[in-house]
Scaffold this motif. Sequence first.
Motif, mmCIF file in Angstrom:
data_model
loop_
_atom_site.group_PDB
_atom_site.id
_atom_site.type_symbol
_atom_site.label_atom_id
_atom_site.label_comp_id
_atom_site.label_asym_id
_atom_site.label_seq_id
_atom_site.Cartn_x
_atom_site.Cartn_y
_atom_site.Cartn_z
ATOM 1 N N THR A 18 0.946 -1.392 -0.043
ATOM 2 C CA THR A 18 -0.074 0.223 0.034
ATOM 3 C C THR A 18 0.990 1.233 0.182
ATOM 4 O O THR A 18 0.234 2.192 0.044
ATOM 5 C CB THR A 18 -0.701 -0.015 1.057
ATOM 6 N N THR A 19 2.221 1.599 -0.541
ATOM 7 C CA THR A 19 3.267 2.094 -0.374
ATOM 8 C C THR A 19 3.108 2.830 -1.382
ATOM 9 O O THR A 19 3.628 4.058 -1.558
ATOM 10 C CB THR A 19 3.949 1.907 0.480
ATOM 11 N N VAL A 20 2.738 2.716 -3.073
ATOM 12 C CA VAL A 20 2.366 3.629 -3.799
ATOM 13 C C VAL A 20 1.359 3.255 -4.355
ATOM 14 O O VAL A 20 -0.601 2.404 -3.999
ATOM 15 C CB VAL A 20 3.282 2.572 -4.946
ATOM 16 N N GLY A 21 1.061 4.032 -5.183
ATOM 17 C CA GLY A 21 -0.836 4.031 -5.822
ATOM 18 C C GLY A 21 -1.093 4.801 -6.874
ATOM 19 O O GLY A 21 0.033 5.024 -7.977
ATOM 20 N N GLY A 22 -2.198 5.981 -7.041
ATOM 21 C CA GLY A 22 -2.028 5.905 -8.708
ATOM 22 C C GLY A 22 -1.389 6.999 -9.122
ATOM 23 O O GLY A 22 -1.428 7.427 -10.586
ATOM 24 N N GLY A 23 -0.884 7.830 -7.832
ATOM 25 C CA GLY A 23 0.412 8.735 -8.451
ATOM 26 C C GLY A 23 1.496 8.325 -8.730
ATOM 27 O O GLY A 23 1.762 9.120 -9.963
ATOM 28 N N CYS A 24 2.233 7.063 -8.256
ATOM 29 C CA CYS A 24 2.994 6.856 -9.039
ATOM 30 C C CYS A 24 2.873 5.664 -10.320
ATOM 31 O O CYS A 24 3.296 6.936 -11.264
ATOM 32 C CB CYS A 24 3.700 5.483 -8.256
ATOM 33 N N ALA A 25 1.309 5.581 -10.352
ATOM 34 C CA ALA A 25 0.703 5.051 -12.044
ATOM 35 C C ALA A 25 0.789 5.498 -13.336
ATOM 36 O O ALA A 25 1.133 5.898 -13.505
ATOM 37 C CB ALA A 25 0.049 4.014 -11.205
ATOM 38 N N SER A 26 0.462 7.223 -12.441
ATOM 39 C CA SER A 26 0.468 8.011 -13.692
ATOM 40 C C SER A 26 1.246 8.869 -14.162
ATOM 41 O O SER A 26 1.661 8.876 -14.660
ATOM 42 C CB SER A 26 -1.053 9.399 -12.834
ATOM 43 N N ALA A 27 2.429 8.520 -13.141
ATOM 44 C CA ALA A 27 3.597 9.178 -13.877
ATOM 45 C C ALA A 27 3.861 8.303 -14.400
ATOM 46 O O ALA A 27 5.228 8.452 -14.728
ATOM 47 C CB ALA A 27 4.936 9.779 -12.408
ATOM 48 N N LEU A 28 4.274 7.127 -14.011
ATOM 49 C CA LEU A 28 4.743 5.543 -15.141
ATOM 50 C C LEU A 28 4.125 6.205 -16.229
ATOM 51 O O LEU A 28 4.022 6.102 -17.144
ATOM 52 C CB LEU A 28 4.448 4.291 -14.572
ATOM 53 N N SER A 29 2.640 6.174 -15.891
ATOM 54 C CA SER A 29 2.105 6.590 -17.397
ATOM 55 C C SER A 29 2.723 7.441 -18.330
ATOM 56 O O SER A 29 2.695 7.082 -20.173
ATOM 57 C CB SER A 29 0.313 6.609 -17.479
ATOM 58 N N GLY A 30 2.637 8.613 -17.967
ATOM 59 C CA GLY A 30 3.704 9.686 -18.645
ATOM 60 C C GLY A 30 4.795 8.901 -18.734
ATOM 61 O O GLY A 30 4.912 9.084 -20.667
ATOM 62 N N ALA A 31 5.466 8.897 -18.315
ATOM 63 C CA ALA A 31 6.903 7.648 -19.260
ATOM 64 C C ALA A 31 6.808 7.169 -20.171
ATOM 65 O O ALA A 31 7.640 7.114 -20.722
ATOM 66 C CB ALA A 31 7.639 7.564 -17.591
ATOM 67 N N MET A 32 5.614 6.011 -19.686
ATOM 68 C CA MET A 32 5.694 5.377 -20.898
ATOM 69 C C MET A 32 5.443 5.431 -22.226
ATOM 70 O O MET A 32 5.841 5.410 -23.452
ATOM 71 C CB MET A 32 4.386 4.066 -20.164
ATOM 72 N N ALA A 33 4.511 6.936 -22.283
ATOM 73 C CA ALA A 33 3.894 7.787 -23.176
ATOM 74 C C ALA A 33 4.962 8.586 -24.436
ATOM 75 O O ALA A 33 5.082 8.042 -25.250
ATOM 76 C CB ALA A 33 2.864 8.585 -22.954
ATOM 77 N N ALA A 34 5.680 8.721 -23.169
ATOM 78 C CA ALA A 34 7.429 9.812 -23.573
ATOM 79 C C ALA A 34 7.851 8.925 -24.278
ATOM 80 O O ALA A 34 8.720 9.222 -25.577
ATOM 81 C CB ALA A 34 8.240 10.239 -22.061
ATOM 82 N N GLY A 35 7.738 8.127 -24.010
ATOM 83 C CA GLY A 35 9.064 6.790 -24.980
ATOM 84 C C GLY A 35 8.728 6.299 -26.027
ATOM 85 O O GLY A 35 9.409 6.201 -26.830
ATOM 86 N N MET A 36 7.347 6.311 -26.023
ATOM 87 C CA MET A 36 6.753 5.557 -27.081
ATOM 88 C C MET A 36 6.739 7.011 -28.249
ATOM 89 O O MET A 36 6.822 6.899 -29.901
ATOM 90 C CB MET A 36 5.669 5.453 -26.957
ATOM 91 N N ILE A 37 6.386 7.796 -27.461
ATOM 92 C CA ILE A 37 6.455 9.166 -28.726
ATOM 93 C C ILE A 37 8.087 9.639 -29.257
ATOM 94 O O ILE A 37 7.617 10.026 -29.953
ATOM 95 C CB ILE A 37 5.767 9.981 -27.502
ATOM 96 N N SER A 38 8.931 9.289 -28.365
ATOM 97 C CA SER A 38 10.087 9.546 -28.724
ATOM 98 C C SER A 38 10.741 8.341 -29.857
ATOM 99 O O SER A 38 10.809 8.662 -31.287
ATOM 100 C CB SER A 38 10.626 9.026 -27.366
ATOM 101 N N MET A 39 9.990 7.583 -29.730
ATOM 102 C CA MET A 39 10.287 6.213 -30.632
ATOM 103 C C MET A 39 9.307 6.383 -31.688
ATOM 104 O O MET A 39 10.757 6.490 -33.213
ATOM 105 C CB MET A 39 9.631 4.837 -30.297
ATOM 106 N N VAL A 40 8.405 7.247 -31.896
ATOM 107 C CA VAL A 40 7.701 7.684 -32.914
ATOM 108 C C VAL A 40 8.403 8.298 -33.616
ATOM 109 O O VAL A 40 8.265 8.196 -34.913
ATOM 110 C CB VAL A 40 6.696 7.672 -32.918
ATOM 111 N N ALA A 41 8.585 9.254 -33.368
ATOM 112 C CA ALA A 41 10.134 10.365 -33.508
ATOM 113 C C ALA A 41 11.113 9.576 -34.446
ATOM 114 O O ALA A 41 11.313 10.539 -35.513
ATOM 115 C CB ALA A 41 9.635 11.448 -32.937
ATOM 116 N N LYS A 42 11.748 8.693 -33.938
ATOM 117 C CA LYS A 42 12.889 8.036 -34.384
ATOM 118 C C LYS A 42 12.515 8.013 -36.049
ATOM 119 O O LYS A 42 13.341 7.864 -36.440
ATOM 120 C CB LYS A 42 13.176 7.774 -33.516
#
Length: 193
Positions: A18-42
Amino acid sequence: MNPALTDVLTKVLDSNDTTVGGGCASALSGAMAAGMISMVAKLSQKKPVNFTTEKYDEIASECDDLVNQLQQGCVDDTKAYCMIVDAFKLPKGTDEELAARRAAVQAAAVKAAEVPRDNGMMCARVHELGAMLVGNSNPACLSDLTSALYLAEGGVKDCVLNIQANLGMIKDPVVISQLKEDMLDLLLKAICY
């Protein structure tokens, strides 16, 4: 991979932790999105569509930076939550202890709202960068780009929920007002892109 992030990822996936939750997951969601957008740009640099290779490189580079920042934001969100838990564990037997505990709870609650606000701003920027590539990138990557946009938008909205979840503990009306403005700004960004 950063050991602190690996630890947080393990905890996100563990339903008994119970030490992590939605806040952490939302940051991870953004990180995954950024990684994929970078891939698309490349991938779009190989057959440019409306943009120069330099523009794709700019987008990819900024997204790569945002991946790292949002990974750290995930770790920071977990630390902020732990600050709240620790603050509530402080003794409250004397007036001085009670005052110190209240101050610690306030500081932790503000931090626990500021971290998702900052992560939300980064998720919004990820979404903005991804939106630039719509119609301007390799068509074979459309599903990746669309998925990334959904992840970034979800990250923004989830960060807003996490800010809101901490408002009830904050007593300073000026801080509350500013955080509410920030929440509205984030929601508008999520809608407008």
